[in-house]
Scaffold this motif. Structure first.
Motif, mmCIF file in Angstrom:
data_model
loop_
_atom_site.group_PDB
_atom_site.id
_atom_site.type_symbol
_atom_site.label_atom_id
_atom_site.label_comp_id
_atom_site.label_asym_id
_atom_site.label_seq_id
_atom_site.Cartn_x
_atom_site.Cartn_y
_atom_site.Cartn_z
ATOM 1 N N ILE A 247 -0.355 15.173 -0.183
ATOM 2 C CA ILE A 247 -1.116 13.921 -0.225
ATOM 3 C C ILE A 247 -0.540 13.044 0.886
ATOM 4 O O ILE A 247 0.664 12.803 0.916
ATOM 5 C CB ILE A 247 -0.925 13.194 -1.575
ATOM 6 C CG1 ILE A 247 -1.249 14.114 -2.761
ATOM 7 C CG2 ILE A 247 -1.786 11.929 -1.622
ATOM 8 C CD1 ILE A 247 -0.941 13.475 -4.127
ATOM 9 N N GLU A 248 -1.399 12.593 1.790
ATOM 10 C CA GLU A 248 -0.889 11.781 2.905
ATOM 11 C C GLU A 248 -1.656 10.473 3.002
ATOM 12 O O GLU A 248 -2.885 10.432 2.931
ATOM 13 C CB GLU A 248 -1.023 12.549 4.224
ATOM 14 C CG GLU A 248 -0.572 11.725 5.431
ATOM 15 C CD GLU A 248 -0.453 12.522 6.719
ATOM 16 O OE1 GLU A 248 -0.499 13.767 6.675
ATOM 17 O OE2 GLU A 248 -0.317 11.887 7.778
ATOM 18 N N PHE A 249 -0.897 9.399 3.164
ATOM 19 C CA PHE A 249 -1.489 8.079 3.380
ATOM 20 C C PHE A 249 -0.880 7.527 4.652
ATOM 21 O O PHE A 249 0.336 7.553 4.822
ATOM 22 C CB PHE A 249 -1.166 7.158 2.199
ATOM 23 C CG PHE A 249 -1.723 5.765 2.355
ATOM 24 C CD1 PHE A 249 -3.066 5.518 2.128
ATOM 25 C CD2 PHE A 249 -0.908 4.719 2.752
ATOM 26 C CE1 PHE A 249 -3.586 4.234 2.280
ATOM 27 C CE2 PHE A 249 -1.421 3.436 2.910
ATOM 28 C CZ PHE A 249 -2.762 3.198 2.672
ATOM 29 N N SER A 250 -1.722 7.057 5.574
ATOM 30 C CA SER A 250 -1.141 6.537 6.806
ATOM 31 C C SER A 250 -1.883 5.308 7.299
ATOM 32 O O SER A 250 -3.053 5.077 6.950
ATOM 33 C CB SER A 250 -1.129 7.614 7.893
ATOM 34 O OG SER A 250 -2.442 7.886 8.328
ATOM 35 N N LEU A 251 -1.180 4.528 8.077
ATOM 36 C CA LEU A 251 -1.725 3.304 8.660
ATOM 37 C C LEU A 251 -1.443 3.291 10.153
ATOM 38 O O LEU A 251 -0.361 3.690 10.595
ATOM 39 C CB LEU A 251 -1.061 2.070 8.028
ATOM 40 C CG LEU A 251 -1.319 1.869 6.542
ATOM 41 C CD1 LEU A 251 -0.427 0.754 6.006
ATOM 42 C CD2 LEU A 251 -2.788 1.555 6.280
ATOM 43 N N ARG B 30 3.091 6.001 -2.993
ATOM 44 C CA ARG B 30 4.215 6.668 -3.671
ATOM 45 C C ARG B 30 3.947 6.797 -5.170
ATOM 46 O O ARG B 30 4.231 7.821 -5.788
ATOM 47 C CB ARG B 30 5.516 5.894 -3.423
ATOM 48 C CG ARG B 30 6.033 6.004 -1.991
ATOM 49 C CD ARG B 30 7.403 5.355 -1.810
ATOM 50 N NE ARG B 30 7.373 3.909 -1.714
ATOM 51 C CZ ARG B 30 7.377 3.208 -0.574
ATOM 52 N NH1 ARG B 30 7.404 3.839 0.593
ATOM 53 N NH2 ARG B 30 7.360 1.892 -0.584
ATOM 54 N N LEU C 86 0.820 -1.217 0.000
ATOM 55 C CA LEU C 86 0.000 0.000 0.000
ATOM 56 C C LEU C 86 0.855 1.268 0.000
ATOM 57 O O LEU C 86 0.504 2.259 -0.635
ATOM 58 C CB LEU C 86 -0.942 0.011 1.214
ATOM 59 C CG LEU C 86 -1.915 -1.170 1.332
ATOM 60 C CD1 LEU C 86 -2.887 -0.935 2.490
ATOM 61 C CD2 LEU C 86 -2.682 -1.408 0.045
#
Lengths: 328, 328
Positions: free
Chosen positions: A269-273, A132, A127
């Motif tokens: 743009i931010e993606f986090s887990l 990226r 993911l």
């Protein structure tokens, strides 16, 4: 008709696949393969056989997707190219530097035998790679930031355990809040290794070991610790087992880039887990991609693919029409 | 060979496409089409012709992807099914409830004429749809949360401007921090409309208008405001133009779900955007997907697709090998 799933290797990942398959109505676990004596392996799902991995080939017409749950260091480099000769396979190979070689081996064997393999599925690679890829395509000329944690790094914990006088240890990788805040703020900072993460170590000493020696060995260890601000706590074995046996992990991928006539507008743009269980989440990703792999294989695709090659809709059991109506 | 881009409609979105195409080395803007007198439309890129939209069909062999930059209310429902008869087209149609109808119209016209259309590309629908699709597939049985803002809602601003006595207005949609924090905390809350967003209005009154009347009309307006906590500020036209002309926006998509034998482990997947310019970011997404559309059309695909059908690697100008090495 259900997608018939096989599991190779029954550790944390294998168990995670078992739970994840049970959570998806269109999946059916048909067998678990192990290198151990099958009699000694107790799985959770009633009625599912545990089989010696040497007998796997006999199951080639009974399994749609074989999910390989071995480790990246020694298991998967051998297993994935081998199993793709008889099955459509998926793995969570995570040694970034060796992905091109692993891809080439699986691709060749899959093309030769008419099967499809999917490698490096999970969250990083997986993911996070998607985040990226999307970020780079949408904001060309921008900057990438990846932060990991807070979570246990198995590699760093192992490195501490190899120090003389250490009985047991756990190492947490911790993202630096101020660095994250600066990126989110659109400041596009250049961050050193030290500025991005700190390392926190919980160490159990052997009887009579010298804490000052161990602490110095940790903090000055090349590559693993010398470029980081590291904290070392000495604790009892009981405390380690009680408070530091969790498998929580997570992280953040950010893309920051500018647009406009004079590049005057910044975008983040931010993606986090934030994961309570690293292996259970990794296997939830694997099982969703097993569905996509099955579909791509049925369409006639062979060789090797990664998450970057998979249309998002293929992860879902819903039809394109349903997805457009409910999710788009 | 560059991907030859055409733009239909030269407002905020059209200009954004122009900047975004210039930021991608493999793109070439070849013409801008307008309903206005082409002589009156000044674009930024030297040497690119501005053409009356009625003459677009003459360009059918000179453009690989036509990017439609009209509005969702009246322009795109007509333009996209029409232009896909001569071109591969992409739009940012964002009326969620009408997506199935729009898809069907574009799909039929594209299949009939051998072209490919891609609809509803941007961030919501678009990247937020992707986040929902990935999250739903990976954590079945979990919960979705979407928060928008802080940013101007055009629809709500328009609604205020229709009230008697209002000269001008801007309405910000603001996510409630406490609700976001509760979701991030894994509490899986059931949130009412009121608990998710507040609405902040900046209003310029006409000479002699009654502020109490206007404030009450806003706060009790069905659907738009009555279910929200709304704040109304009365300001001068100068202040509105000076401080509230920005196009910043953003939002958050979260998926929260549980795994494990007893569903005892919670996981949070979060995707968020913080955008200085809503139209410029939207068009950056459009241009990246124009690259994918061009590739899918060259592979022979016709009809209509959405972001859910596009392999992530297709957004990039880099080869699969390069992407695996650098991003996976």
């Amino acid at each position: 008709m259900s997608i018939r799933i096989g599991i190779v290797g029954y550790g944390n990942l294998g168990r995670g696949v078992e739970y994840a398959a049970a959570a998806n109505d269109d999946m059916e676990l048909v067998a678990v393969f192990t290198r151990r004596d099958p009699q000694t392996v107790k799985i959770h799902t009633p009625g599912v056989p545990v089989v010696n991995v040497k007998d796997a080939a006999a199951w080639k017409d009974k399994i749609d997707v074989m999910i390989l749950c071995g480790g990246s260091a020694t298991d998967l480099p051998v297993q994935t190219p081998q199993f793709v000769r008889d099955f459509n396979v998926i793995d969570s190979f995570d040694t970034h530097a060796h992905i091109p070689d692993h891809f080439a081996a699986v691709d060749a064997a899959g093309k030769e035998t008419g099967h499809l393999g999917m490698i490096s599925v999970g969250w990083d690679p997986g993911l996070f790679s998607l985040a990226r890829a999307y970020g780079n395509a949408i904001l060309p000329g921008g900057k990438d930031y990846t932060f990991w944690g807070k979570g246990v790094s198995q590699g760093h914990s192992d490195a501490i355990r190899r120090i003389k006088g250490v009985k047991n240890a756990k190492q947490y990788t911790v993202p630096v809040e101020a660095a994250l805040a600066s990126v989110r703020n659109g400041e596009n900072p250049d961050l050193t290794t030290r500025q991005k993460h700190t390392r926190e170590c919980f160490v159990v000493l052997e009887e009579g070991a010298d804490p000052a020696y161990v602490e110095n060995e940790i903090k000055t260890m090349p590559n693993y610790f010398d470029e980081y601000d590291t904290t070392v706590h000495f604790i009892s074995e009981e405390e380690l087992l009680k408070n530091h046996s969790g498998l929580a992990h997570g992280g953040f991928v950010l893309r920051s880039g500018k647009t406009g006539e004079n590049k005057q507008h910044n975008h983040i743009i931010e993606f986090s887990l934030k994961l309570d269980s690293n292996p259970e989440f990794t296997t939830s990703v694997l099982v969703a991609y097993a569905r996509a792999l099955n579909r791509m294989a049925k369409e006639g695709r062979t060789g090797c693919v990664t998450v970057l090659d998979v249309p998002p809709a293929y992860l879902s059991a819903k039809s394109g029409e349903e997805l457009r109506r409910s999710l788009l």
